[in-house]
Structures are given as C-alpha cells and as structure tokens.
Motif scaffolding. Structure first.
Motif, PDB file in Angstrom:
ATOM      1  N   THR A 157       0.759  -1.413   0.350  1.00 59.51           N
ATOM      2  CA  THR A 157      -0.209   0.042   0.022  1.00 59.51           C
ATOM      3  C   THR A 157       0.874   1.313  -0.414  1.00 59.51           C
ATOM      4  O   THR A 157       1.498   1.459   0.781  1.00 59.51           O
ATOM      5  CB  THR A 157      -0.870  -0.138   1.329  1.00 59.51           C
ATOM      6  N   PRO A 158       0.714   2.300  -1.321  1.00 64.45           N
ATOM      7  CA  PRO A 158       1.429   3.041  -0.685  1.00 64.45           C
ATOM      8  C   PRO A 158       1.966   4.491   0.361  1.00 64.45           C
ATOM      9  O   PRO A 158       0.763   3.982   0.945  1.00 64.45           O
ATOM     10  CB  PRO A 158       0.805   3.899  -2.353  1.00 64.45           C
ATOM     11  N   ASN A 159       2.806   5.092   0.542  1.00 68.50           N
ATOM     12  CA  ASN A 159       2.263   6.014   1.587  1.00 68.50           C
ATOM     13  C   ASN A 159       1.229   7.043   1.542  1.00 68.50           C
ATOM     14  O   ASN A 159       0.660   7.045   0.372  1.00 68.50           O
ATOM     15  CB  ASN A 159       3.690   6.970   1.805  1.00 68.50           C
ATOM     16  N   ALA A 160       0.719   7.190   1.948  1.00 67.30           N
ATOM     17  CA  ALA A 160       0.213   9.071   2.452  1.00 67.30           C
ATOM     18  C   ALA A 160      -0.410   9.587   0.643  1.00 67.30           C
ATOM     19  O   ALA A 160      -0.623   9.570   0.772  1.00 67.30           O
ATOM     20  CB  ALA A 160      -0.059   9.567   3.438  1.00 67.30           C
ATOM     21  N   ASP A 161       1.149   9.546   0.254  1.00 70.13           N
ATOM     22  CA  ASP A 161       1.566  10.340  -0.838  1.00 70.13           C
ATOM     23  C   ASP A 161       2.088   9.627  -1.877  1.00 70.13           C
ATOM     24  O   ASP A 161       1.937   9.869  -2.941  1.00 70.13           O
ATOM     25  CB  ASP A 161       2.824  11.511  -0.688  1.00 70.13           C
ATOM     26  N   GLY A 162       0.849   8.460  -2.031  1.00 75.65           N
ATOM     27  CA  GLY A 162       1.093   7.771  -3.594  1.00 75.65           C
ATOM     28  C   GLY A 162       1.907   7.305  -3.382  1.00 75.65           C
ATOM     29  O   GLY A 162       2.724   6.621  -4.337  1.00 75.65           O
ATOM     30  N   VAL A 163       3.692   7.130  -3.205  1.00 80.42           N
ATOM     31  CA  VAL A 163       4.965   6.604  -3.099  1.00 80.42           C
ATOM     32  C   VAL A 163       5.262   5.249  -1.612  1.00 80.42           C
ATOM     33  O   VAL A 163       4.792   5.490  -0.982  1.00 80.42           O
ATOM     34  CB  VAL A 163       6.117   7.762  -3.243  1.00 80.42           C
ATOM     35  N   LEU A 164       6.146   4.292  -3.058  1.00 76.03           N
ATOM     36  CA  LEU A 164       6.604   3.745  -2.047  1.00 76.03           C
ATOM     37  C   LEU A 164       7.410   3.116  -2.126  1.00 76.03           C
ATOM     38  O   LEU A 164       8.489   4.220  -1.690  1.00 76.03           O
ATOM     39  CB  LEU A 164       6.025   2.200  -3.258  1.00 76.03           C
ATOM     40  N   ASN A 165       7.633   2.742  -1.072  1.00 73.23           N
ATOM     41  CA  ASN A 165       9.411   2.878  -0.452  1.00 73.23           C
ATOM     42  C   ASN A 165      10.006   1.365  -1.121  1.00 73.23           C
ATOM     43  O   ASN A 165       9.720   0.439  -1.889  1.00 73.23           O
ATOM     44  CB  ASN A 165       9.234   1.713   1.148  1.00 73.23           C
ATOM     45  N   PRO A 166      11.589   1.566  -1.005  1.00 73.85           N
ATOM     46  CA  PRO A 166      11.984   0.780  -2.280  1.00 73.85           C
ATOM     47  C   PRO A 166      12.404  -0.866  -2.220  1.00 73.85           C
ATOM     48  O   PRO A 166      12.396  -1.244  -3.102  1.00 73.85           O
ATOM     49  CB  PRO A 166      13.750   0.878  -1.726  1.00 73.85           C
ATOM     50  N   GLY A 167      11.545  -0.796  -0.857  1.00 69.60           N
ATOM     51  CA  GLY A 167      11.477  -3.221  -1.016  1.00 69.60           C
ATOM     52  C   GLY A 167      10.329  -3.141  -1.128  1.00 69.60           C
ATOM     53  O   GLY A 167      10.130  -4.808  -1.249  1.00 69.60           O
ATOM     54  N   ASP A 168       9.501  -2.044  -1.358  1.00 67.14           N
ATOM     55  CA  ASP A 168       8.058  -2.793  -1.573  1.00 67.14           C
ATOM     56  C   ASP A 168       7.687  -2.891  -3.099  1.00 67.14           C
ATOM     57  O   ASP A 168       8.144  -2.512  -4.473  1.00 67.14           O
ATOM     58  CB  ASP A 168       7.145  -1.168  -1.477  1.00 67.14           C
ATOM     59  N   VAL A 169       6.628  -3.773  -3.121  1.00 66.57           N
ATOM     60  CA  VAL A 169       6.003  -4.693  -4.157  1.00 66.57           C
ATOM     61  C   VAL A 169       4.573  -3.510  -5.184  1.00 66.57           C
ATOM     62  O   VAL A 169       3.825  -3.339  -4.169  1.00 66.57           O
ATOM     63  CB  VAL A 169       5.684  -5.959  -4.397  1.00 66.57           C
ATOM     64  N   SER A 226       8.573  -4.949  -8.947  1.00 65.51           N
ATOM     65  CA  SER A 226       8.991  -4.890  -7.708  1.00 65.51           C
ATOM     66  C   SER A 226      10.745  -4.672  -8.182  1.00 65.51           C
ATOM     67  O   SER A 226      11.431  -5.210  -9.068  1.00 65.51           O
ATOM     68  CB  SER A 226       9.572  -6.352  -6.488  1.00 65.51           C
ATOM     69  N   ILE A 227      11.692  -4.251  -7.497  1.00 65.07           N
ATOM     70  CA  ILE A 227      13.629  -3.866  -7.078  1.00 65.07           C
ATOM     71  C   ILE A 227      13.370  -4.705  -6.568  1.00 65.07           C
ATOM     72  O   ILE A 227      13.433  -4.656  -5.518  1.00 65.07           O
ATOM     73  CB  ILE A 227      13.213  -2.466  -6.758  1.00 65.07           C
ATOM     74  N   VAL A 228      14.145  -5.799  -6.862  1.00 58.83           N
ATOM     75  CA  VAL A 228      14.462  -6.595  -6.592  1.00 58.83           C
ATOM     76  C   VAL A 228      15.730  -6.878  -4.811  1.00 58.83           C
ATOM     77  O   VAL A 228      16.334  -7.409  -4.497  1.00 58.83           O
ATOM     78  CB  VAL A 228      14.667  -7.997  -7.242  1.00 58.83           C
ATOM     79  N   PHE A 249      20.067  -1.925 -11.315  1.00 57.74           N
ATOM     80  CA  PHE A 249      18.932  -1.983 -10.983  1.00 57.74           C
ATOM     81  C   PHE A 249      18.140  -3.287 -11.443  1.00 57.74           C
ATOM     82  O   PHE A 249      18.142  -4.057 -13.107  1.00 57.74           O
ATOM     83  CB  PHE A 249      17.501  -1.062 -10.773  1.00 57.74           C
ATOM     84  N   THR A 250      17.903  -4.609 -10.738  1.00 57.56           N
ATOM     85  CA  THR A 250      17.025  -5.123 -11.429  1.00 57.56           C
ATOM     86  C   THR A 250      15.417  -5.833 -10.914  1.00 57.56           C
ATOM     87  O   THR A 250      15.256  -5.841  -9.851  1.00 57.56           O
ATOM     88  CB  THR A 250      17.956  -6.458 -10.744  1.00 57.56           C
ATOM     89  N   PHE A 251      14.622  -5.078 -11.766  1.00 53.90           N
ATOM     90  CA  PHE A 251      13.409  -5.386 -11.455  1.00 53.90           C
ATOM     91  C   PHE A 251      12.806  -6.653 -12.167  1.00 53.90           C
ATOM     92  O   PHE A 251      13.239  -7.302 -12.325  1.00 53.90           O
ATOM     93  CB  PHE A 251      13.413  -4.357 -12.738  1.00 53.90           C
ATOM     94  N   GLN A 252      11.904  -7.249 -11.138  1.00 52.03           N
ATOM     95  CA  GLN A 252      11.097  -8.569 -11.991  1.00 52.03           C
ATOM     96  C   GLN A 252       9.647  -8.167 -11.948  1.00 52.03           C
ATOM     97  O   GLN A 252       8.836  -7.619 -11.162  1.00 52.03           O
ATOM     98  CB  GLN A 252      11.345  -9.163 -10.130  1.00 52.03           C
ATOM     99  N   LEU A 253       9.670  -8.148 -13.196  1.00 51.94           N
ATOM    100  CA  LEU A 253       8.329  -8.097 -13.582  1.00 51.94           C
ATOM    101  C   LEU A 253       7.132  -9.189 -13.200  1.00 51.94           C
ATOM    102  O   LEU A 253       7.803 -10.666 -13.568  1.00 51.94           O
ATOM    103  CB  LEU A 253       7.882  -8.100 -15.147  1.00 51.94           C
ATOM    104  N   ASN A 254       5.885  -9.851 -12.901  1.00 54.77           N
ATOM    105  CA  ASN A 254       5.147 -10.616 -12.545  1.00 54.77           C
ATOM    106  C   ASN A 254       3.871 -10.506 -13.133  1.00 54.77           C
ATOM    107  O   ASN A 254       2.950  -9.844 -12.195  1.00 54.77           O
ATOM    108  CB  ASN A 254       4.269 -10.945 -10.747  1.00 54.77           C
ATOM    109  N   ASN A 255       3.249 -10.990 -14.064  1.00 57.29           N
ATOM    110  CA  ASN A 255       2.472 -11.048 -14.511  1.00 57.29           C
ATOM    111  C   ASN A 255       1.399 -11.731 -14.138  1.00 57.29           C
ATOM    112  O   ASN A 255       1.056 -12.543 -14.074  1.00 57.29           O
ATOM    113  CB  ASN A 255       2.226 -11.050 -15.426  1.00 57.29           C
ATOM    114  N   THR A 256       0.166 -11.349 -13.194  1.00 58.98           N
ATOM    115  CA  THR A 256      -0.494 -11.413 -12.928  1.00 58.98           C
ATOM    116  C   THR A 256      -2.234 -11.690 -13.287  1.00 58.98           C
ATOM    117  O   THR A 256      -2.917 -11.444 -12.236  1.00 58.98           O
ATOM    118  CB  THR A 256      -0.610 -11.324 -10.826  1.00 58.98           C
TER     119      THR A 256
END
Length: 171
Positions: A45-57, A67-69, A85-92
């Motif tokens: 869930t993004p922070n109140a300002d809509g921004v994710l933290n580095p470890g968030d998916v 995600s930034i792995v 940067f190693t990114f992972q896309l997971n097609n759900t």
C-alpha cells in the motif's frame, strides 16, 4: 472369487504404475505444479503521498506486479561505474503484457536524472524482452550512469508507480 483376485491385482498394478509416472527432476525430486509462492510479497500500500518505499512491490495499471529486487554496483566499458537495478515483473493479470514503461531514475538532493546504460555483454537492457504471458515472471537488469553510493535519496518511476528512498543499501 477369481474375479476379485484379478480385480484386486489390477487395482494394485494400476496404483504402482501411476505412482511410477511422476516425472523426476535431475535432483531426484518430483516435479510439482507451479503455484504462487508463499514467500512472494503482496503488493504494498503506497504511503499517504502515493509513493512506495524501496522494498515495496507495486502493481501497475495492467495488473502486473513490479518490484526492485536488487541494486548493485558494476563497471561497464565506456561508461565506468554504474548502478544496476534488477526489476522483476510478475504478470498476475489475465492478459499478456507486451509493453512496459522502462523505469527512470532521479537521484541526490538536486534530483539529477540518471541516464540508462545499454550493455549487451552484461545483459543490461532498457526493458521488457518479448511478451510476458499471464502467470509468468521476467527479471530485467537496467544499468544507470550513477554510482550506487549516490542513490540516497533516489526516485524510481515506472508508469504510474513511484519508489522513493535510500537505494544505496538495497543490495
């Protein structure tokens, strides 16, 4: 009576045959159907300002999780030291993903934009390779022309997702 013995023998034989049909991996362990891993993270869930933290998916509008792995330093010929940067896309989602907005990186207190670096010999690319069918993952390494120690703070943007924080320790 004779029929029961024949029937019992047939049931036992069929059971043994089915048990022997399980495909084995080279390790000797049986192959199990692909399922969702219990260790995979749920979208944050993004922070109140809509921004994710580095470890968030994050979850893209398309339903694909991103995600930034990992973030690590490397050296690329003609570019010098880079952050990878190693990114992972997971097609759900239920549809194949055929396009992905390559992430941008802005770093430092001044908000300097980092240029992405292509390196085919190290497999550092700009984005998605081919299409990503539903239920599939793709790991993509993108290098940026900035040393890792300068990634505090940094902002990574991909589509409608934004991560902000100290990426210098995401190794």
């Amino acid at each position: 009576m004779k029929f029961r013995i024949v029937l019992s023998t047939a049931v036992v034989a069929a059971s043994l045959l089915l048990a022997g049909c399980q495909e084995d991996l080279p390790s000797g362990k049986p192959v199990t159907p692909a399922t969702t891993s219990a260790t995979s993270q749920a979208p944050a869930t993004p922070n109140a300002d809509g921004v994710l933290n580095p470890g968030d998916v994050g979850k893209l509008e398309s339903g694909v999780e991103l995600s930034i792995v990992k973030v690590e330093a490397d050296e690329v010929e003609r570019q010098g030291i880079v952050s990878v940067f190693t990114f992972q896309l997971n097609n759900t989602s239920t549809k194949a993903l055929d396009r992905w907005s390559s992430p941008t990186l802005v770093y430092g207190e001044e908000g300097t934009a980092a240029e992405s670096v292509l390196s085919l010999d190290k497999n550092y690319k700009y984005g998605l390779e081919g299409k990503l069918p539903p239920g599939s993952k793709q790991t993509i390494k993108i290098a940026y022309s900035v040393p890792v120690d300068k990634l505090k703070p940094a902002v990574v943007t991909s589509g409608d997702l934004i991560w902000r924080g100290d990426f210098s320790k995401k190794g």
